[in-house]
Design an enzyme around this catalytic site. Structure first.
Site, short mmCIF file in Angstrom:
data_model
loop_
_atom_site.label_atom_id
_atom_site.label_comp_id
_atom_site.label_asym_id
_atom_site.label_seq_id
_atom_site.Cartn_x
_atom_site.Cartn_y
_atom_site.Cartn_z
N ARG A 149 107.30 5.95 45.09
CA ARG A 149 107.97 4.69 44.73
C ARG A 149 108.32 3.91 45.99
O ARG A 149 108.22 2.69 46.04
CB ARG A 149 109.23 4.99 43.91
CG ARG A 149 108.93 5.45 42.49
CD ARG A 149 110.18 5.44 41.62
NE ARG A 149 111.01 6.61 41.83
CZ ARG A 149 111.07 7.66 41.02
NH1 ARG A 149 110.31 7.71 39.94
NH2 ARG A 149 111.87 8.67 41.27
N PHE A 165 103.37 2.94 31.93
CA PHE A 165 104.13 4.18 31.70
C PHE A 165 105.40 4.11 32.58
O PHE A 165 105.63 4.94 33.44
CB PHE A 165 103.29 5.43 32.07
CG PHE A 165 101.93 5.46 31.44
CD1 PHE A 165 101.76 5.93 30.13
CD2 PHE A 165 100.80 5.02 32.13
CE1 PHE A 165 100.49 5.97 29.54
CE2 PHE A 165 99.53 5.05 31.55
CZ PHE A 165 99.38 5.54 30.26
N ASP A 169 105.83 0.74 28.13
CA ASP A 169 106.16 2.12 27.77
C ASP A 169 106.28 2.23 26.26
O ASP A 169 106.74 1.30 25.59
CB ASP A 169 107.47 2.57 28.44
CG ASP A 169 107.53 4.09 28.58
OD1 ASP A 169 107.34 4.61 29.69
OD2 ASP A 169 107.73 4.76 27.54
N SER A 170 105.86 3.39 25.74
CA SER A 170 105.93 3.59 24.29
C SER A 170 107.34 3.94 23.84
O SER A 170 107.62 3.99 22.64
CB SER A 170 104.95 4.69 23.87
OG SER A 170 105.20 5.85 24.64
N ASN A 179 106.84 -2.77 24.62
CA ASN A 179 107.06 -1.45 24.01
C ASN A 179 105.85 -1.10 23.15
O ASN A 179 105.83 -1.33 21.95
CB ASN A 179 108.36 -1.52 23.17
CG ASN A 179 108.67 -0.22 22.48
OD1 ASN A 179 109.27 -0.19 21.42
ND2 ASN A 179 108.26 0.89 23.07
N ASP A 235 101.05 5.68 35.85
CA ASP A 235 101.70 6.99 36.02
C ASP A 235 101.86 7.65 34.65
O ASP A 235 102.98 7.77 34.13
CB ASP A 235 103.06 6.82 36.72
CG ASP A 235 103.73 8.16 37.01
OD1 ASP A 235 103.03 9.18 37.07
OD2 ASP A 235 104.97 8.17 37.18
N CYS A 263 99.42 13.93 36.71
CA CYS A 263 100.33 15.06 36.92
C CYS A 263 99.84 16.30 36.17
O CYS A 263 100.59 17.25 35.97
CB CYS A 263 101.76 14.69 36.51
SG CYS A 263 101.91 14.24 34.79
N1 SAH Z 1 106.60 6.23 36.44
C1 SAH Z 1 107.78 6.74 35.80
C2 SAH Z 1 107.53 8.03 35.04
C3 SAH Z 1 106.48 7.93 33.96
S1 SAH Z 1 106.60 9.21 32.80
C4 SAH Z 1 108.89 6.89 36.85
O1 SAH Z 1 108.63 6.69 38.05
O2 SAH Z 1 110.02 7.21 36.47
C5 SAH Z 1 105.50 8.73 31.57
C6 SAH Z 1 106.01 7.66 30.61
O3 SAH Z 1 104.92 7.29 29.77
C7 SAH Z 1 107.13 8.05 29.66
O4 SAH Z 1 108.19 7.14 29.80
C8 SAH Z 1 106.54 7.95 28.24
O5 SAH Z 1 107.45 7.40 27.30
C9 SAH Z 1 105.39 6.99 28.47
N2 SAH Z 1 104.21 7.11 27.60
C10 SAH Z 1 103.57 8.23 27.21
N3 SAH Z 1 102.42 7.92 26.54
C11 SAH Z 1 102.36 6.56 26.52
C12 SAH Z 1 101.41 5.63 26.01
N4 SAH Z 1 100.30 6.03 25.41
N5 SAH Z 1 101.65 4.31 26.17
C13 SAH Z 1 102.78 3.89 26.80
N6 SAH Z 1 103.70 4.73 27.32
C14 SAH Z 1 103.49 6.04 27.19
#
Ligand code: SAH
Length: 395
Positions: A211, A227, A249-250, A276, A299, A339
């Site tokens: 970050r 994400f 984000d979902s 969303n 991510d 990850c």
């Molecule tokens: N980059 C973030 C961490 C990401 S974790 C940080 O630095 O804090 C992954 C995220 O993806 C979660 O918040 C989860 O809600 C979201 N997520 C999972 N599948 C998804 C999808 N298909 N579309 C959108 N968001 C998604």
């Protein structure tokens, strides 16, 4: 004390000091060790090599506490490991700027199955295995003694515990914790963390260093954070003068928390657009609308939970990377991550290379990334390296 005798074929593995002993490597179990009980480990020619915890139901039948046959697994053993882990963090974390970081990273800190994260005055623990579960009381007392936290909270609400014949578990272990969110500092920025129901232990501490790098690319840029969770990458970007950040984000609650985090840092939420929805869907929509960005971060959550899911996961990674590359303006930058422990850096790079080729764009890796330094990787435990990332320049 119960003991296990290993097969001759395990000799080479013992030399490498890998902390996992699979059921197939064991020739004989003497005694009737309970779940999590400490057993002595012997080679096929009866040489004692150390001690480990026994997990009768798991394929990883023994996790080695110590490869020193003289080292007895008592309170002092745990105190020593925790202090060692703590002194490493004191070297690598500037606590005047950051008070949320990983104190104990399981196998890589010599404590298989145990994760401890610090969030300001609170500790959040995960006990993944029956071995650490058996020593839970001792571990909590030592943590309390060394760190003197206001509260210690458990987030062992993880399915993997079932493989160890343990139920997922969560709750207060010691002291008190606030009813609401905990405010932490990361590289001088502020974040609210939900340790009780947030992901993992509440925050993606493993992305801290990445970050910070992201902020260097953000000034004046139109940024897309895919994400986005509680807005980690977005807040760094906005604090560094990004022109605009679009977050996808979902999880609605994650986006709401991201808004609170933006405001907490005195930044304007009018610079953030929240979507969303599903990233796969939104990126296609953006492609059809001919939207473009200067800087994109991908991510995603773990796409491959097991080796059998690698092929499908690879398709998912390729899909989002291809879409993201196409959405970038010439001279734009992509931060892309995986990850999934089952996907190596080499494979991840191949997947991104495939996406680059299909996009028809010219893409260069300008840096390879990994997890933050408070998530070290013991060299006898390569599985500890799970987060891979690439910064790519796209023309
Ligand atoms: N980059 C973030 C961490 C990401 S974790 C940080 O630095 O804090 C992954 C995220 O993806 C979660 O918040 C989860 O809600 C979201 N997520 C999972 N599948 C998804 C999808 N298909 N579309 C959108 N968001 C998604």
């Amino acid at each position: 004390m119960s003991s296990v005798k290993l097969k001759k074929s395990a000799d080479s593995f013992i030399k490498r000091k890998h902390p996992w002993i699979f059921s197939g490597a064991i020739e004989k179990v003497d005694g009737n060790p309970a779940n999590g009980e400490t057993v002595q480990i012997f080679t096929s020619n009866k040489t004692p090599i150390g001690f480990g915890s026994f997990s009768p139901s798991s394929q990883i039948r023994v996790r080695v506490w110590s490869f020193n046959p003289e080292e007895i697994i008592v309170d002092e053993f745990f105190r020593k490991k925790i202090l060692l882990a703590h002194s490493l963090r004191e070297k690598i974390i500037d606590t005047s700027k950051t008070n949320a970081y990983r104190i104990i990273n399981a196998e890589s800190d010599g404590l298989p199955g145990l994760v401890v994260d610090r969030y300001s005055n609170y500790l959040v623990c995960q006990f993944f295995t029956s071995g650490v579960e058996a020593y839970k009381e001792i571990i909590i007392e030592i943590l309390n003694d060394i760190f003197k936290p206001t509260g210690i909270y458990e987030r062992s609400d993880v399915e993997v515990r079932i493989k160890e014949d343990l139920q997922p578990n969560q709750g207060l272990l010691k002291g008190t914790i606030p009813g609401d969110l905990i405010e932490v500092r990361e590289n001088g920025l502020k974040f609210l963390v939900d340790i009780k129901s947030g992901h993992k232990t509440g925050f993606y501490l493993d992305q801290r260093d990445n970050r910070e790098l992201f902020s260097e690319f953000s000034k004046g840029k139109n940024v897309l954070n895919c994400f986005s969770y509680s807005g980690g990458f977005s807040i760094y970007a906005l604090a560094s003068g990004a022109h605009k950040v679009t977050q996808i984000d979902s999880s609605l609650s994650a986006l709401e928390l991201a808004n609170r985090n933006i405001e907490l840092n005195g930044l304007s939420i009018s610079l953030a657009e929240n979507i969303n929805d599903d990233v796969f869907k939104v990126l296609r929509k953006f492609r059809d609308e001919r939207k473009s960005f200067d800087l994109i971060v991908l991510d995603p959550p773990k796409f491959a939970e097991s080796a059998s899911q690698v092929e499908n996961a690879a398709k998912g990674y390729k899909d989002i990377n291809l879409l993201a590359i196409k959405l970038l303006n010439p001279g734009g930058t992509l931060f892309t991550f995986s990850c999934s422990g089952h996907i190596s850096l080499e494979l991840f790079q191949k997947i991104v290379a495939g996406a680059a080729l299909d996009s028809g764009r010219e893409v260069k890796i300008i840096k390879q990334l990994t997890q933050s330094s408070d998530h070290p990787v013991a060299l006898n435990f390569p599985e500890g390296l799970y987060l891979k990332g690439l910064i790519c320049s796209v023309n």
